[in-house]
Scaffold this motif. Structure first.
Motif: not given
Length: 383
Positions: A49-54, A99-104, A106-121
């Motif tokens: 999952p961590i590799v997939m997060m990358g 399931s670990s690969i697919v979950a990784g 999903g985690i990656a994309l949440v972690q990538a996109f959310l800081p943009i929202v926080i920094k912008r808003q």
């Protein structure tokens, strides 16, 4: 009220991001007996999952140029929730790894996109809100680590591993209510970027620092079992680590937010982590002291890594894309940590060399972190 709703959303998002991995450690002995496999195989459930997060983080800029940010966040959360819930139906090694690969991802994309929202808003509150969000990530790890053995005993392995996916449902509802549509054309490209040397330093710092987090997430409970504790107590050790991480991450990130120079807090976090890791190698009683010290260090290091990264660029899109790419490369580095640790455990039959290796990694990370002088950030920008 709206501000409280936003904080609730960030907390719920954070709570979703670690149970798929944190629930594995306390259940390692059960899985080893059920599957008749080695620690190296179990390590894949945390390493992949961590590799997939990358890989997912590295693909985020391409996705941002093609879809609305709110839609992408919702899709990532759905992917994470469904992949976690799939464990309710099947707990075979192959299905768990898938399931670990697919979950990784999903985690990656949440972690990538959310800081943009926080920094912008909320640009003036970026450090504070990032601290809350990252603390919630570690709270999710604490809760799942503590409850997974209890759920196994009172219900079954399916709910202990897969029930965490239900968290995605209220989170998705709140996300769609609070996050406005953000046209993808505005998110396609970074306006400014960093020079390669500085990017590599940030990625190396994040990757090596996160190695400690991922390795302890995977192997702290089995280490406590090696020390003679039962699975429930081992799960509580990971829960204590994660709880300490929550408190430390929230406290030190708020303190660091008061000063543009984050280095004193980064050095403090790394010294605490090193002290904790050394205590883990000092016997059963000192291991508990090690859990608290390591939790204080690693818990603060994770949000400080993201904050230091976002400090380099003022523009929200550029800072968000930089953070996603740094996480992408960093998680590829960190993904090797639990896998190599599992192989060492199989070869040496204990975790002593794992903790000594992490000590060396944190010493190297100190050298990288000392270079984050905010007065020199402008020298590393490439326009």
């Amino acid at each position: 009220m709206h501000k409280l709703s936003v904080i609730l959303l960030l907390v719920l998002l954070g709570l979703n991001l670690r149970p798929v991995m944190a629930s594995i450690g306390p259940l390692t002995e059960y899985l080893l007996q059920s599957w008749h496999l080695s620690y190296s195989w179990i390590s894949l459930l945390n390493g992949l999952p961590i590799v997939m997060m990358g890989l997912g983080a590295l693909s985020s800029q391409w996705l941002l140029s093609r879809a609305d940010l709110r839609r992408l966040l919702a899709l990532a959360l759905i992917v994470l929730g469904i992949s976690t819930l799939s464990r309710l139906l099947n707990q075979s090694p192959a299905s768990m790894i898938l399931s670990s690969i697919v979950a990784g991802l999903g985690i990656a994309l949440v972690q990538a996109f959310l800081p943009i929202v926080i920094k912008r808003q909320w640009p003036a509150q970026t450090a504070s809100l990032m601290g809350m969000y990252v603390s919630a990530i570690m709270a999710g790890a604490a809760i799942s680590a503590a409850l997974a053995p209890q759920i196994l005993h009172t219900s079954n392995i399916a709910w202990a591993l897969g029930g965490w996916g239900l968290l995605a449902v209220p989170t998705l509802v709140l996300l769609l209510w609070l996050v406005p549509a953000m046209p993808h054309t505005a998110a396609a490209n970074a306006k400014v970027t960093l020079k390669p040397g500085r990017f590599c330093r940030l990625a190396g710092f994040f990757g090596l620092g996160t190695s400690g987090f991922t390795c302890m997430l995977a192997w702290l409970p089995p280490h406590f079992i090696d020390l003679g504790y039962d699975a429930t107590t081992a799960g509580l050790a990971l829960s204590l680590l994660s709880t300490t991480e929550v408190i430390s991450g929230l406290l030190l990130s708020q303190l660091a937010a008061r000063s543009p120079d984050r280095r004193p807090w980064i050095m403090l976090a790394l010294l605490l982590a090193i002290a904790g890791i050394l205590c883990l190698n000092a016997g059963a009683q000192m291991a508990w002291v090690g859990v608290i010290l390591a939790g204080c260090g690693v818990g603060a290091l994770f949000p400080l890594s993201l904050i230091a990264c976002m400090d380099h660029l003022e523009d929200a899109q550029s800072a968000g894309i930089l953070t996603a790419n740094v996480q992408g490369v960093g998680y590829l580095i960190a993904g090797a940590s639990p896998i190599l640790a599992g192989m060492l455990r199989d070869a040496l039959h204990d975790f002593s060399m794992v903790w000594l290796g992490l000590t060396l990694i944190f010493i190297i990370t100190m050298g990288l972190g000392w270079g984050f002088d905010p007065k020199r950030y402008a020298l590393h920008i490439r326009r």
